[in-house]
Motif scaffolding. Structure first.
Motif, PDB file in Angstrom:
ATOM      1  N   ASN A 400      29.593  20.783 -38.766  1.00 26.77           N
ATOM      2  CA  ASN A 400      30.288  21.254 -37.566  1.00 26.77           C
ATOM      3  C   ASN A 400      31.532  22.013 -38.014  1.00 26.77           C
ATOM      4  OD1 ASN A 400      28.712  19.955 -35.344  1.00 26.77           O
ATOM      5  ND2 ASN A 400      29.350  18.086 -36.388  1.00 26.77           N
ATOM      6  N   GLN A 401      31.739  23.192 -37.489  1.00 23.41           N
ATOM      7  CA  GLN A 401      32.868  24.016 -37.922  1.00 23.41           C
ATOM      8  C   GLN A 401      34.196  23.367 -37.541  1.00 23.41           C
ATOM      9  OE1 GLN A 401      32.518  26.985 -39.767  1.00 23.41           O
ATOM     10  NE2 GLN A 401      30.469  26.099 -39.876  1.00 23.41           N
ATOM     11  N   ALA A 402      35.081  23.235 -38.541  1.00 23.82           N
ATOM     12  CA  ALA A 402      36.387  22.606 -38.292  1.00 23.82           C
ATOM     13  C   ALA A 402      37.499  23.526 -38.767  1.00 23.82           C
ATOM     14  CB  ALA A 402      36.467  21.265 -39.014  1.00 23.82           C
ATOM     15  N   ASN A 403      38.502  23.694 -37.933  1.00 23.60           N
ATOM     16  CA  ASN A 403      39.692  24.475 -38.304  1.00 23.60           C
ATOM     17  C   ASN A 403      40.870  23.872 -37.548  1.00 23.60           C
ATOM     18  OD1 ASN A 403      41.700  26.285 -38.835  1.00 23.60           O
ATOM     19  ND2 ASN A 403      40.521  28.108 -38.298  1.00 23.60           N
ATOM     20  N   PHE A 404      41.688  23.106 -38.286  1.00 21.67           N
ATOM     21  CA  PHE A 404      42.767  22.369 -37.642  1.00 21.67           C
ATOM     22  C   PHE A 404      44.008  23.226 -37.407  1.00 21.67           C
ATOM     23  CE2 PHE A 404      40.527  18.911 -40.155  1.00 21.67           C
ATOM     24  CZ  PHE A 404      39.692  18.595 -39.094  1.00 21.67           C
ATOM     25  N   GLY A 405      44.046  24.421 -38.021  1.00 17.62           N
ATOM     26  CA  GLY A 405      45.046  25.421 -37.660  1.00 17.62           C
ATOM     27  C   GLY A 405      46.468  25.165 -38.091  1.00 17.62           C
ATOM     28  N   HIS A 406      46.704  24.270 -39.065  1.00 18.24           N
ATOM     29  CA  HIS A 406      48.063  23.996 -39.526  1.00 18.24           C
ATOM     30  C   HIS A 406      48.046  23.729 -41.022  1.00 18.24           C
ATOM     31  CE1 HIS A 406      50.483  23.645 -35.793  1.00 18.24           C
ATOM     32  NE2 HIS A 406      49.320  23.352 -35.237  1.00 18.24           N
ATOM     33  N   ASN A 441      33.283  23.648 -43.355  1.00 16.50           N
ATOM     34  CA  ASN A 441      34.098  24.848 -43.567  1.00 16.50           C
ATOM     35  C   ASN A 441      35.591  24.534 -43.615  1.00 16.50           C
ATOM     36  OD1 ASN A 441      34.192  27.636 -44.063  1.00 16.50           O
ATOM     37  ND2 ASN A 441      34.615  28.108 -41.923  1.00 16.50           N
ATOM     38  N   LEU A 442      35.948  23.386 -44.168  1.00 15.34           N
ATOM     39  CA  LEU A 442      37.356  23.005 -44.301  1.00 15.34           C
ATOM     40  C   LEU A 442      38.024  23.797 -45.420  1.00 15.34           C
ATOM     41  CD1 LEU A 442      36.980  19.117 -44.070  1.00 15.34           C
ATOM     42  CD2 LEU A 442      37.724  20.657 -42.261  1.00 15.34           C
ATOM     43  N   ASN A 443      39.275  24.156 -45.230  1.00 13.61           N
ATOM     44  CA  ASN A 443      40.021  24.863 -46.272  1.00 13.61           C
ATOM     45  C   ASN A 443      41.210  24.012 -46.739  1.00 13.61           C
ATOM     46  OD1 ASN A 443      42.127  25.231 -44.338  1.00 13.61           O
ATOM     47  ND2 ASN A 443      41.097  27.068 -43.561  1.00 13.61           N
ATOM     48  N   LYS A 444      42.043  24.589 -47.588  1.00 15.40           N
ATOM     49  CA  LYS A 444      43.158  23.826 -48.157  1.00 15.40           C
ATOM     50  C   LYS A 444      44.130  23.341 -47.078  1.00 15.40           C
ATOM     51  CE  LYS A 444      45.600  28.163 -49.204  1.00 15.40           C
ATOM     52  NZ  LYS A 444      46.153  29.025 -50.274  1.00 15.40           N
ATOM     53  N   GLY A 445      44.371  24.178 -46.059  1.00 19.46           N
ATOM     54  CA  GLY A 445      45.266  23.776 -44.977  1.00 19.46           C
ATOM     55  C   GLY A 445      44.715  22.590 -44.207  1.00 19.46           C
ATOM     56  N   ASP A 446      43.397  22.596 -43.980  1.00 21.50           N
ATOM     57  CA  ASP A 446      42.758  21.480 -43.280  1.00 21.50           C
ATOM     58  C   ASP A 446      42.887  20.194 -44.088  1.00 21.50           C
ATOM     59  OD1 ASP A 446      41.874  23.169 -41.203  1.00 21.50           O
ATOM     60  OD2 ASP A 446      40.162  23.797 -42.401  1.00 21.50           O
ATOM     61  N   SER A 447      42.802  20.335 -45.412  1.00 21.27           N
ATOM     62  CA  SER A 447      42.958  19.170 -46.281  1.00 21.27           C
ATOM     63  C   SER A 447      44.350  18.560 -46.123  1.00 21.27           C
ATOM     64  CB  SER A 447      42.724  19.563 -47.740  1.00 21.27           C
ATOM     65  OG  SER A 447      42.968  18.495 -48.602  1.00 21.27           O
ATOM     66  N   GLU A 448      45.367  19.401 -46.049  1.00 13.34           N
ATOM     67  CA  GLU A 448      46.739  18.912 -45.877  1.00 13.34           C
ATOM     68  C   GLU A 448      46.899  18.185 -44.546  1.00 13.34           C
ATOM     69  OE1 GLU A 448      49.080  22.407 -46.331  1.00 13.34           O
ATOM     70  OE2 GLU A 448      48.880  22.488 -48.519  1.00 13.34           O
ATOM     71  N   VAL A 449      46.264  18.723 -43.515  1.00 12.06           N
ATOM     72  CA  VAL A 449      46.325  18.088 -42.197  1.00 12.06           C
ATOM     73  C   VAL A 449      45.650  16.717 -42.236  1.00 12.06           C
ATOM     74  CG1 VAL A 449      45.525  18.238 -39.805  1.00 12.06           C
ATOM     75  CG2 VAL A 449      46.482  20.257 -40.929  1.00 12.06           C
ATOM     76  N   LEU A 450      44.484  16.645 -42.888  1.00 16.23           N
ATOM     77  CA  LEU A 450      43.778  15.374 -43.000  1.00 16.23           C
ATOM     78  C   LEU A 450      44.617  14.336 -43.735  1.00 16.23           C
ATOM     79  CD1 LEU A 450      40.117  16.489 -43.846  1.00 16.23           C
ATOM     80  CD2 LEU A 450      40.843  15.200 -41.846  1.00 16.23           C
ATOM     81  N   CYS A 451      45.252  14.775 -44.819  1.00 15.77           N
ATOM     82  CA  CYS A 451      46.103  13.862 -45.592  1.00 15.77           C
ATOM     83  C   CYS A 451      47.245  13.326 -44.745  1.00 15.77           C
ATOM     84  CB  CYS A 451      46.656  14.578 -46.823  1.00 15.77           C
ATOM     85  SG  CYS A 451      45.405  14.920 -48.069  1.00 15.77           S
TER      86      CYS A 451
END
Length: 757
Positions: A400-406, A441-451
């Protein structure tokens, strides 16, 4: 722990989870916790003897076997084969059933080559009758991969087994007459608790018969009808009738294309969820009806009190927010939903945001769905305040496409109420243990948000298993995860970031984290370009870490230098907890493999129990030498490449041939090869057929597929070579070459102009 659990424990993937166990639950498990390894060995030994018996009958030996094994055998798999030279036909089946009074589970199979004829059913009926007279109680009957099943006298056979609880038919054809027999069994047998009809090529008429029987099956707990694409419209009646079954706990209708009757199926599912007071597991994987799921369906899902797990992978929801709202209200109304899988069912990142946001619901939302909408419109104050509700332990959101935008920096200037919803979802969740965001499709920014959501100054998420495989986290994402996991009181136990291109910098960050982290037990870094420098950094963590139990470093270009660094780190830590190590596909030569074994495996501090080294540049001779040393030193270690060495024993090579090309790597191909040598050419008894994919051959368009055929006697090898010399080596219309295994001797017959035509 029972035999099955101990066996499956060795096959577990690197990421844990309970969902698959719920989907596989059964009302009767023949591998009971009390079964010993001796009993399992005797069972397998007798089954092996019976496979040979049908080709070379020895009744004196058969009766001796039965007399010895009768007190110990509680479950048995019998191969149905040709009568050949047995004058008494299939009466050996009668003898076996008669003399095994402690049998509780019986499986009949034929690998798709032979059917269960009327003659066999008569022998089964007579044997079952004698079996019951000796106070035998058969609880489970499984019929698997038979070419056909005769419906005549089938009901009479079943009537001789009054204690039967489980009927399992897999990979065969269940026609309308057979389904009619099952209808009568479900109607008249009061003990049937489980019916499995997976991949049985059932049609609509057969489905109607099953639906009719289910209406009266009041003791039924489990129904599986998956992988029956032609069942279609009859699923409506099946599901509806199960709604009134007082004990049904698992329904599996996965991999059935229901688009033609999608709305009717959804309505029947709505009624099932509304009426059933016992349903725990519902598998709707790949049914292609998510897009028409109605609000009524989601209301019933939110209001259901017994459902524990639901799988709705496949097509995208028409309104994903309804799914989130249903899950939230299920928790608010004290439902039991804990395991949800919706792979590819949400679609865009906007839909995912809406799905997560829907876990915040108010009293007004609840009143609007389950009470009076007019009364809901009058609510105010705290009644319209949205609160977070979630009772899920496992949530699978793959594809599922994910983009947390921060990013972490941007969050410093944002108030908590304006955070991406994934952060409060993780922070406020007190029960979620597994979150799967693979291929999202998570990117580095999404990883920071998850953390940020997993652990911040004020919150600690309950997530213990996190799957972020097949994304695009890169080194920045790995560094963010490493920083998060280096903090005190982290509880994450399993992390999968395979195929994220984290590189050397990312590997170094994670290695540094492992020197201080005390919670992580499983780490998957497969295919991440870790390289030699990354391995050098991991060496330092291997020296001091005492909690990590599994790590996969396959496909990371480690080479000899990198593997040497890992080995050195393992050898210098007497308290290392690493039991499983994966270093596949790393360009490691014989010298590198040998040095790794000398430093890590043969050292006194070795803690490894499972080692995976396939896909490297080793020679067979070196692997044989290493296995000998392992045996000589009495080291208990499973090495994946050692598996094939058991096929290199001289006694086994003398009984084997190598054939190529094979048209497909399937079970059907193996069955046809076995039938060709045993039945058509009368070469001898085939003990095993192993079909494999070989490396691509330059200049050849077709895949390089070959097979190893192992016979019971060495003379069969020469008979097989004679078949090729007579130009008769043609299987299923495909001309093959036959070689004597391990010798290089081949009979290669070029096709004549006649064969070319």
């Amino acid at each position: 722990m029972c035999i099955r659990d101990r066996y499956n424990q060795g096959k577990k993937s690197i990421m844990g989870g309970q969902f698959h166990k719920l989907l596989e639950m059964t009302s009767y498990d023949e591998y009971s916790p009390s079964m010993s390894w001796m009993e399992l060995f005797l069972k397998l030994e007798f089954e092996n003897f019976m496979e040979l018996f049908i080709h070379n009958p020895d009744f004196k030996k058969l009766y001796n076997y039965i007399d010895i094994l009768a007190p110990h055998v509680s479950c048995l798999c019998l191969l149905i084969g040709p009568k050949k030279g047995i004058k008494s036909g299939y009466h050996w089946i009668t003898a076996v059933l008669t003399k095994l009074p402690k049998l509780t589970a019986l499986k009949l199979y034929s690998r798709g080559l032979y059917g269960i004829s009327l003659e066999i059913i008569k022998c089964l009926q007579k044997g079952a009758s004698n079996f019951v007279k000796t106070n035998g109680k058969l609880l489970k009957l499984e019929i698997d991969r038979v070419l056909m099943l005769c419906d005549q006298k089938l009901l009479l056979f079943f009537k001789t087994l009054p204690d039967l609880r489980v009927i399992n038919m897999n990979q065969m054809s269940v026609t309308q007459p057979i389904a009619s027999v099952l209808n009568k069994i479900l109607t008249n047998f009061k003990n049937i608790q489980e019916l499995d009809l997976v991949d049985c090529r059932m049609g609509v008429e057969a489905g109607k018969e099953i639906a009719d029987g289910l209406m009266r099956a009041k003791q039924l707990e489990i129904l599986r009808i998956a992988k029956n694409p032609s069942l279609g419209p009859s699923v409506v009646g099946i599901v509806y009738n199960l709604a009134f079954s007082p004990k049904v706990s698992l329904i599996d209708i996965s991999e059935i294309n229901l688009t033609s009757k999608a709305n009717d199926v959804v309505e029947s599912l709505y009624k099932l969820l509304s009426i059933s007071g016992s349903l725990k597991v519902l598998n709707m994987n790949k049914t292609s009806i998510n897009h028409v799921t109605s609000e009524l369906f989601f209301k019933a899902l939110g209001n259901n009190k017994t459902l524990t797990a639901i799988c709705m992978n496949g097509s995208v929801f028409g309104k994903s927010a309804n799914m989130g709202k249903a899950l939230a209200l299920n928790a608010k109304r004290n439902g039991s939903l804990e395991y949800v899988s919706i792979v590819g069912s949400i679609g865009s990142s906007g839909n995912l945001t809406g799905f997560i946001d829907s876990f915040w619901v108010s009293d007004r939302d609840e009143e609007h769905w389950y009470g009076d909408p007019q009364e809901a419109s009058k609510m105010h104050g705290e009644q319209i305040e949205r609160k977070f509700y979630c009772g899920l332990k496992e949530l699978v959101l793959d594809m599922n496409q994910a983009n947390f935008g921060h990013s972490a920096n941007s969050l410093k200037h944002v108030k908590y109420v304006n955070y991406p919803k994934i952060i409060p979802f993780l922070c406020e969740n007190k029960v979620l243990e597994l979150l799967n965001l693979k291929n999202c499709n998570l990117n580095k920014g999404d990883s920071e948000v998850l953390c940020f959501g997993l652990k911040s100054e004020d919150f600690l998420s309950s997530v213990r298993i996190l799957n972020l495989a097949h994304n695009n986290l890169r080194k920045e994402g790995a560094q963010a995860l490493a920083t998060n996991l280096s903090q005190d009181k982290t509880i994450l136990e399993e992390l999968d970031i395979s195929r994220n291109n984290i590189g050397v910098a990312g590997a170094k960050a994670l290695a540094k984290m492992l020197t201080v982290n005390k919670s992580l037990r499983v780490l998957n870094l497969f295919a991440n370009a870790v390289d030699v420098d990354g391995a050098r950094a991991l060496k330092e963590s291997f020296k001091v870490n005492t909690t990590l139990a599994k790590i996969d470093l396959g496909c990371n270009r480690l080479r000899e230098k990198g593997v040497k660094e890992l080995a050195e780190g393992l050898s210098l830590n007497n308290d290392s907890a690493i039991r499983t190590l994966g270093i596949r596909f790393n360009f490691i030569s014989d010298d590198g493999i040998t040095e790794f074994f000398n430093m890590a495996v043969f050292s006194k501090t070795c803690s490894l129990k499972h080692l995976y080294i396939k896909g490297n540049y080793y020679t067979e001779l070196n692997i044989v030498d290493l296995q000998k040393k392992i045996t000589e030193n009495s080291i208990i270690l499973h090495v994946d490449v050692f598996e094939k060495l058991k096929n290199l024993k001289q006694s086994q090579l003398e009984r084997s041939i190598w054939i190529s090309p094979i048209w497909a790597n399937t079970q059907d191909a193996a069955n046809k090869i076995k039938s060709f040598f045993e039945d058509h050419q009368k070469v001898g008894i085939v003990v095993d057929v192993r079909v494999r994919n070989g490396p691509k051959i330059p200049g050849r368009v077709k895949a390089n597929i070959y097979a190893i055929v192992e016979f019971a006697h060495p003379n069969s090898v020469f008979r097989a070579l004679r078949v090729a010399s007579k130009k008769k080596a043609i299987i299923a219309g495909n001309r093959i070459k036959i070689y004597k295994a391990g010798s290089g001797v081949a009979v290669n017959v070029k096709p004549t102009s006649k064969h070319r035509r």
